[in-house]
Scaffold this motif. Structure first.
Motif, mmCIF file in Angstrom:
data_model
loop_
_atom_site.group_PDB
_atom_site.id
_atom_site.type_symbol
_atom_site.label_atom_id
_atom_site.label_comp_id
_atom_site.label_asym_id
_atom_site.label_seq_id
_atom_site.Cartn_x
_atom_site.Cartn_y
_atom_site.Cartn_z
ATOM 1 N N ILE A 49 -57.335 10.253 53.080
ATOM 2 C CA ILE A 49 -57.784 11.651 53.045
ATOM 3 C C ILE A 49 -58.339 12.061 54.403
ATOM 4 O O ILE A 49 -58.045 13.141 54.911
ATOM 5 C CB ILE A 49 -58.832 11.864 51.933
ATOM 6 C CG1 ILE A 49 -58.186 11.676 50.554
ATOM 7 C CG2 ILE A 49 -59.470 13.238 52.037
ATOM 8 C CD1 ILE A 49 -59.170 11.590 49.418
ATOM 9 N N GLY A 50 -59.146 11.192 55.006
ATOM 10 C CA GLY A 50 -59.697 11.474 56.325
ATOM 11 C C GLY A 50 -58.615 11.648 57.369
ATOM 12 O O GLY A 50 -58.703 12.526 58.234
ATOM 13 N N PHE A 51 -57.583 10.830 57.285
ATOM 14 C CA PHE A 51 -56.462 10.946 58.227
ATOM 15 C C PHE A 51 -55.777 12.300 58.097
ATOM 16 O O PHE A 51 -55.479 12.962 59.087
ATOM 17 C CB PHE A 51 -55.456 9.826 57.993
ATOM 18 C CG PHE A 51 -54.155 10.011 58.710
ATOM 19 C CD1 PHE A 51 -54.089 9.950 60.090
ATOM 20 C CD2 PHE A 51 -52.996 10.262 58.002
ATOM 21 C CE1 PHE A 51 -52.888 10.115 60.755
ATOM 22 C CE2 PHE A 51 -51.789 10.428 58.650
ATOM 23 C CZ PHE A 51 -51.736 10.362 60.032
ATOM 24 N N HIS A 52 -55.543 12.735 56.876
ATOM 25 C CA HIS A 52 -54.855 14.005 56.661
ATOM 26 C C HIS A 52 -55.716 15.207 57.035
ATOM 27 O O HIS A 52 -55.191 16.283 57.312
ATOM 28 C CB HIS A 52 -54.372 14.121 55.216
ATOM 29 C CG HIS A 52 -53.176 13.261 54.944
ATOM 30 N ND1 HIS A 52 -51.932 13.543 55.444
ATOM 31 C CD2 HIS A 52 -53.047 12.103 54.258
ATOM 32 C CE1 HIS A 52 -51.076 12.614 55.051
ATOM 33 N NE2 HIS A 52 -51.731 11.719 54.341
ATOM 34 N N GLN A 53 -57.042 15.040 57.056
ATOM 35 C CA GLN A 53 -57.923 16.140 57.438
ATOM 36 C C GLN A 53 -58.090 16.245 58.949
ATOM 37 O O GLN A 53 -58.576 17.250 59.444
ATOM 38 C CB GLN A 53 -59.302 15.974 56.792
ATOM 39 C CG GLN A 53 -59.301 16.246 55.312
ATOM 40 C CD GLN A 53 -60.678 16.073 54.702
ATOM 41 O OE1 GLN A 53 -61.549 15.419 55.268
ATOM 42 N NE2 GLN A 53 -60.864 16.664 53.537
#
Length: 72
Positions: A49-53
């Motif tokens: 999720i952090g990567f996609h944000q």
């Protein structure tokens, strides 16, 4: 969102989800493997999720610089 805060939300979700997940699985009579894991589900989901944000070129750069904190 800071990874610590994101992790807390994801971990709360995963604790509820993982408790109910085995009840919903279909059993085909086959024995299932339960391999040892290096990361918990909540840790893996937080990283993804952090990567996609963020706007990193790839997941490796995100993991090295954001998660591990390697200096550029």
């Amino acid at each position: 969102m800071v990874l610590d805060v994101l992790f807390c939300h994801v971990d709360d979700f995963c604790q509820e989800f993982e408790a109910k997940w085995p009840e919903k699985l279909l059993n085909h009579g086959e024995q299932q493997r339960h391999r040892a894991k290096n990361l918990f589900l909540s840790e893996t989901m937080t990283i993804l999720i952090g990567f996609h944000q963020n706007h990193f070129q790839n997941c490796q750069h995100f993991y090295l610089y954001q998660v591990l904190g390697v200096v550029k």
